[in-house]
Design an enzyme around this catalytic site. Structure first.
Site, mmCIF file in Angstrom:
data_model
loop_
_atom_site.group_PDB
_atom_site.id
_atom_site.type_symbol
_atom_site.label_atom_id
_atom_site.label_comp_id
_atom_site.label_asym_id
_atom_site.label_seq_id
_atom_site.Cartn_x
_atom_site.Cartn_y
_atom_site.Cartn_z
ATOM 1 N N TYR A 1 12.907 21.729 18.510
ATOM 2 C CA TYR A 1 13.895 22.062 19.536
ATOM 3 C C TYR A 1 15.298 21.808 18.999
ATOM 4 O O TYR A 1 15.699 20.671 18.763
ATOM 5 C CB TYR A 1 13.630 21.249 20.816
ATOM 6 C CG TYR A 1 12.664 21.964 21.754
ATOM 7 C CD1 TYR A 1 11.521 22.566 21.255
ATOM 8 C CD2 TYR A 1 12.925 22.053 23.111
ATOM 9 C CE1 TYR A 1 10.646 23.238 22.089
ATOM 10 C CE2 TYR A 1 12.053 22.722 23.969
ATOM 11 C CZ TYR A 1 10.912 23.315 23.448
ATOM 12 O OH TYR A 1 10.052 23.977 24.281
ATOM 13 N N PHE A 2 16.034 22.891 18.833
ATOM 14 C CA PHE A 2 17.361 22.764 18.237
ATOM 15 C C PHE A 2 18.465 22.583 19.283
ATOM 16 O O PHE A 2 19.647 22.653 18.953
ATOM 17 C CB PHE A 2 17.650 23.965 17.321
ATOM 18 C CG PHE A 2 16.640 24.132 16.213
ATOM 19 C CD1 PHE A 2 15.929 23.039 15.711
ATOM 20 C CD2 PHE A 2 16.391 25.370 15.650
ATOM 21 C CE1 PHE A 2 14.994 23.187 14.697
ATOM 22 C CE2 PHE A 2 15.461 25.531 14.636
ATOM 23 C CZ PHE A 2 14.757 24.442 14.158
ATOM 24 N N HIS B 1 10.649 29.370 36.764
ATOM 25 C CA HIS B 1 11.933 29.760 36.179
ATOM 26 C C HIS B 1 12.329 31.162 36.658
ATOM 27 O O HIS B 1 12.735 32.010 35.859
ATOM 28 C CB HIS B 1 11.862 29.689 34.651
ATOM 29 C CG HIS B 1 11.822 28.270 34.139
ATOM 30 N ND1 HIS B 1 12.874 27.388 34.301
ATOM 31 C CD2 HIS B 1 10.863 27.593 33.465
ATOM 32 C CE1 HIS B 1 12.554 26.211 33.754
ATOM 33 N NE2 HIS B 1 11.338 26.308 33.247
ATOM 34 N N ASP C 1 15.475 33.682 33.342
ATOM 35 C CA ASP C 1 15.272 32.284 33.741
ATOM 36 C C ASP C 1 16.030 32.045 35.038
ATOM 37 O O ASP C 1 16.620 32.985 35.597
ATOM 38 C CB ASP C 1 15.746 31.332 32.627
ATOM 39 C CG ASP C 1 14.884 30.072 32.564
ATOM 40 O OD1 ASP C 1 14.749 29.405 33.600
ATOM 41 O OD2 ASP C 1 14.344 29.768 31.487
ATOM 42 N N GLU D 1 6.546 25.014 33.181
ATOM 43 C CA GLU D 1 7.337 24.308 34.192
ATOM 44 C C GLU D 1 7.397 25.051 35.531
ATOM 45 O O GLU D 1 8.481 25.369 36.018
ATOM 46 C CB GLU D 1 8.750 24.072 33.663
ATOM 47 C CG GLU D 1 8.763 23.186 32.425
ATOM 48 C CD GLU D 1 10.162 22.948 31.864
ATOM 49 O OE1 GLU D 1 10.406 21.822 31.391
ATOM 50 O OE2 GLU D 1 11.000 23.871 31.883
ATOM 51 N N THR E 1 19.854 26.977 25.678
ATOM 52 C CA THR E 1 21.314 26.903 25.619
ATOM 53 C C THR E 1 21.926 26.232 26.850
ATOM 54 O O THR E 1 22.930 26.693 27.374
ATOM 55 C CB THR E 1 21.896 28.313 25.409
ATOM 56 O OG1 THR E 1 21.449 29.147 26.500
ATOM 57 C CG2 THR E 1 21.430 28.919 24.110
HETATM 58 C C1 ACM Z 1 10.085 24.892 27.550
HETATM 59 O O1 ACM Z 1 10.783 24.256 26.761
HETATM 60 N N1 ACM Z 1 10.224 24.729 28.850
HETATM 61 C C2 ACM Z 1 9.090 25.824 27.089
#
Ligand code: ACM
Length: 795
Positions: free
Chosen positions: A446-447, A291, A218, A355, A497
């Site tokens: 989504y944690f 990314h 990323d 994104e 994270t």
């Molecule tokens: C993402 O949460 N950008 C896949």
């Protein structure tokens, strides 16, 4: 509960059979005692489970019999945990069976009811029988068996007392609802060492998840060694420092410390093997075309503007610097993917696709020429061209791609599987196009989102995804018919994270939410029950303690419910009470009203607590003297406007859970959460309160939120006025905020004093001027601005 009857002893091969009286006796016992599954607390809930009276006692004479060599991997999961008086049980070949007492049988079957991951587990006083078609099935049987053994089985200090190794008799038939049950981890925003990765895999396997999605690259760091491109890790795995405050905080705050790390190919192989032993497939993710900043920092020639200075990102977000779709980039990516595919045996490779801003491609002559040459419509079709080219390469190696739902834009690659994350729509569209789908919507999966009151939680990216919300998730959308629904392979929890640096915090964010999702993915829909889940979770938590998992307990927190009721005997008066509840049954709620932290000796809640003036309540759940929850803190503002109906000139666009009495419900909204705010989109707030009879006021207080990153701005000004007839108004006071709102997120209190000469009046009005449109230079420039207000407090 459906009752599942089968022989408690199934005939085993060779010379061992059972006597009929024994079977009858066991069946009688079996019918006698049917307990609830909660007492057995298996997570995720098995498809069919019947508790039977009696127990199996595991001791140092217990023998494990195995049918084939292949099943030994599943057996290891059991023997690793059992050490009685320092020794592991003997594992012998089934052909050498000499007894059917005090034995555990692992038997390979050919049972279509069980599929590739199902199993039958039968615990009787004399035997434990595990049957499955595959090693995976046996592995999952072992997970269930371990969870009904004494919790100490998970301790590193083994128990010695024989009585403690009691295993309750049970009959289980089980298989998963979905074939894909995933948990993801982003190691780019914060790197995690191999030891943490292994524990992560141990835990997800324990809850019968079968896929670990390893997000390896990323903007903030490239984490996998690629032999052909050493600079990816030499340069791309390190960053100068890391953002530590909220992204909306200005100026941004950084820790000033370098952060880095990567996995060697040897380490990757080690982890892949480790995962295989736990029936977990690892899907690596190599992000493209967006990314990509860490890769561009190492190899700027892969960007559309190689003259630019690229640095590994020090904060999370979406960056405009993306891979340029040149032959050089494709050669690079194919080389990288070739090494990755060598390392990971999974049939899927995740190629990201999310994104990816199009700005660099819009500015690039190369990209514009390519769009023309390929007859593409725009940059979205160029992205689709990019992904399709990569897919073709990956397909040529016998593997398939998974991409985030943006890969739908500009046309889906022919064999791609879609991960639906921006909601469920991407998943629905892809399934209708006959593409496989993995559901992972931000709302439920989504944690990195908050799981409790943000005011009392460590910094998270935002949102609010409670344990209950995760548990309520239904992966198969109603919009799909049964044919289309087959394309929903399963679901996944995602763990980005941004702020999750330490292993402890990682576990806190993931557990128990991942267990809730594991149950969503494994258990039949009609076997899901949140209250029962929480009961099992509480019983199970001792195991997590032994495993030293730093799980959250926010789901147990006390919830307050404020009621303001007219008194029947005297309707002119009202009584305000707060009732308290927790999802846990039969536990004590203790509370205080004096500002102190509740202890096991504080007031025991037994009935709604009456409050007569502004009060701060603090409450927590106790089991005896043991604190089970965090402390819930809430101030209830009892004032002249409390509980009053009001009229609004413009309807709010959103009342953010505060409802009809949002501005007068006695609860003030907070800075980090949207809850309780009343929001006006593009228009002003004009609230009128009718007190029925003239009365005097000393001051009015009302809060406004400034949160420019969410298009929420303080009002230009606030005016308070009074009237006797609701027509002729007298302005009393005014507060101005327009001159200096700033970029930060904060709450501004408008405190408007009344002059001592103000005569008693019946009506009171609060007017707040919306800024109207987002200002110049703001990402929402020219579009409707939000005004967020809460709690009109009148004294
Ligand atoms: C993402 O949460 N950008 C896949």
């Amino acid at each position: 509960m459906s009752i599942f009857v089968q022989s408690l002893y199934f005939p085993i091969k060779k010379n061992i059979s059972m006597n009929k009286t024994h079977v009858a006796a066991c069946l009688a016992m079996f019918m006698m005692c049917i307990k609830t599954s909660a007492q057995l607390s298996i997570l995720p809930q098995p498809q069919k489970l019947v508790a039977v009276s009696g127990s199996f006692y595991l001791n140092n004479k217990t023998i494990i019999y195995v049918e084939t060599e292949e099943t030994r991997a599943a057996i290891k999961a059991l023997t690793d945990k059992i050490k009685i008086d320092g020794t592991q049980p003997k594992v012998l070949d089934l052909n050498n069976t000499t007894t059917n007492d005090n034995v555990i049988f692992f038997l390979k079957t050919d049972d279509s009811a069980l599929g590739t991951e199902g199993y039958r587990l039968s615990v009787t006083p004399r035997q434990i029988n595990i049957r499955a078609n595959t090693t995976q099935g046996m592995f999952y049987a072992v997970q269930s068996l371990l969870q009904i053994m004494p919790p100490d089985i998970f301790s590193t200090v083994p128990l010695r007392k024989k009585s403690a190794w009691k295993i309750p008799c049970v009959e289980i038939e089980d298989k998963p609802r979905y074939s894909y049950r995933g948990l993801h981890l982003d190691v780019s925003r914060h790197f995690q060492p191999i030891s943490v990765i292994k524990k992560y895999i141990d835990l997800l396997a324990m809850y019968k998840m079968n896929t670990f999605h390893w997000h390896l690259t990323d903007d903030q760091g490239w984490r996998i060694a690629i032999k052909k491109y050493p600079k990816l890790t030499e340069i791309g795995s390190k960053r100068k420092q890391t953002l530590i405050g909220s992204l909306s905080e200005k100026p941004e705050r950084y820790d000033g410390k370098p952060h880095g790390g990567f996995y060697t190919q040897e380490q990757i192989k080690e982890v892949v093997t480790y995962a295989q032993e736990r029936c977990v497939t690892i899907i690596p993710e190599i992000e493209m075309p967006g990314h990509a900043l860490a890769a561009l920092a190492a190899y700027p020639e892969l960007s559309c503007d190689p003259s630019k200075n690229y640095e590994v990102a020090t904060k999370w977000g979406v960056f405009e610097d993306v891979f340029c779709p040149t032959d050089k980039t494709f050669d690079f990516l194919q080389d990288v993917l070739s090494e990755v595919m060598e390392l990971f045996p999974a049939k899927y490779i995740h190629i990201g696709g999310d994104e990816s801003p199009k700005e660099a491609w819009k500015q690039s002559k190369f990209c514009q020429d390519l769009i023309k040459k390929e007859g593409l419509k725009d940059e979205h079709e160029l992205q689709s061209f990019f992904i399709k080219r990569i897919e073709k390469f990956i397909n040529s190696k016998g593997k398939n791609i998974i991409g985030w739902d943006e890969i739908l834009e500009g046309g889906l690659a022919p064999n791609a599987t879609v991960m639906s994350w921006r909601g469920i729509e991407g998943g629905i569209t892809a399934a209708k196009q006959k593409h496989n789908v993995i559901m992972t919507p931000g709302s439920h999966c989504y944690f990195d989102y908050y799981q409790g009151d943000p005011e009392t939680e460590p910094l998270a990216i935002g949102g609010y995804t409670s344990l209950e919300k995760v548990y309520s998730y239904e992966p198969t959308p109603d919009e799909l018919n049964s044919e289309q629904a087959k394309y929903i392979l399963g679901a996944q929890g995602n763990v980005w994270t941004e702020y999750i640096k330490t292993a402890d915090y990682l576990e806190y964010m993931v557990y128990p939410r991942a267990i809730a999702l594991a149950e969503v993915m494994w258990s039949p829909k009609n076997r899901r029950d949140y209250t029962d889940f929480v009961e099992r979770l509480l019983m199970h938590s001792k195991r997590l303690d032994y495993l030293k998992v730093d799980y959250a307990t926010r789901a147990y927190d006390v919830k307050f419910d404020l009621k303001n009721q007219k008194n029947i005997s005297n309707p002119e008066t009202t009584t305000t009470t707060v009732s308290m509840g927790t999802v846990l049954k039969d536990m004590d709620i203790r509370y205080t009203t004096d500002g102190t932290t509740p202890k096991s000796t504080s007031n025991l809640y037994s009935q709604p607590v009456e409050i007569t003036n502004t009060t701060t309540l603090k409450a927590a759940v106790f089991q005896g003297s043991k604190l089970l929850s965090k402390v819930t803190i809430q101030t209830f503002y009892i004032n002249s406007a409390f509980g009053m109906k009001y009229s609004l000139l413009n309807a709010p666009k959103n009342t953010y859970e505060s409802g009809e009495f949002g501005l007068t419900n006695g609860i003030r909204a907070t800075e980090k959460s949207y809850a309780q705010w009343t929001g006006f989109n593009g228009n002003d707030m004009e609230v009128t309160l009718d007190f029925g009879v003239p009365r005097s006021f000393s001051k009015a207080t009302i809060n406004f939120l400034n949160r420019p990153e969410s298009w929420i701005f303080l009002p230009d000004y606030v005016i308070i006025s009074v009237s006797n007839d609701g027509k002729e108004w007298l302005d009393i006071n005014r507060a101005d905020f327009a001159h200096n709102r700033g970029d930060n997120r904060y709450i501004r209190e408008a405190k408007l004093q009344f002059s001592e000469y103000t005569k008693p009046k019946r009506f009171l009005k609060v007017f707040a001027k919306n800024m109207g449109k987002c200002p110049k230079g703001h990402p929402g420039e020219g579009q409707a601005a939000w005004l967020f207000a809460d709690e009109i407090i009148i004294d």
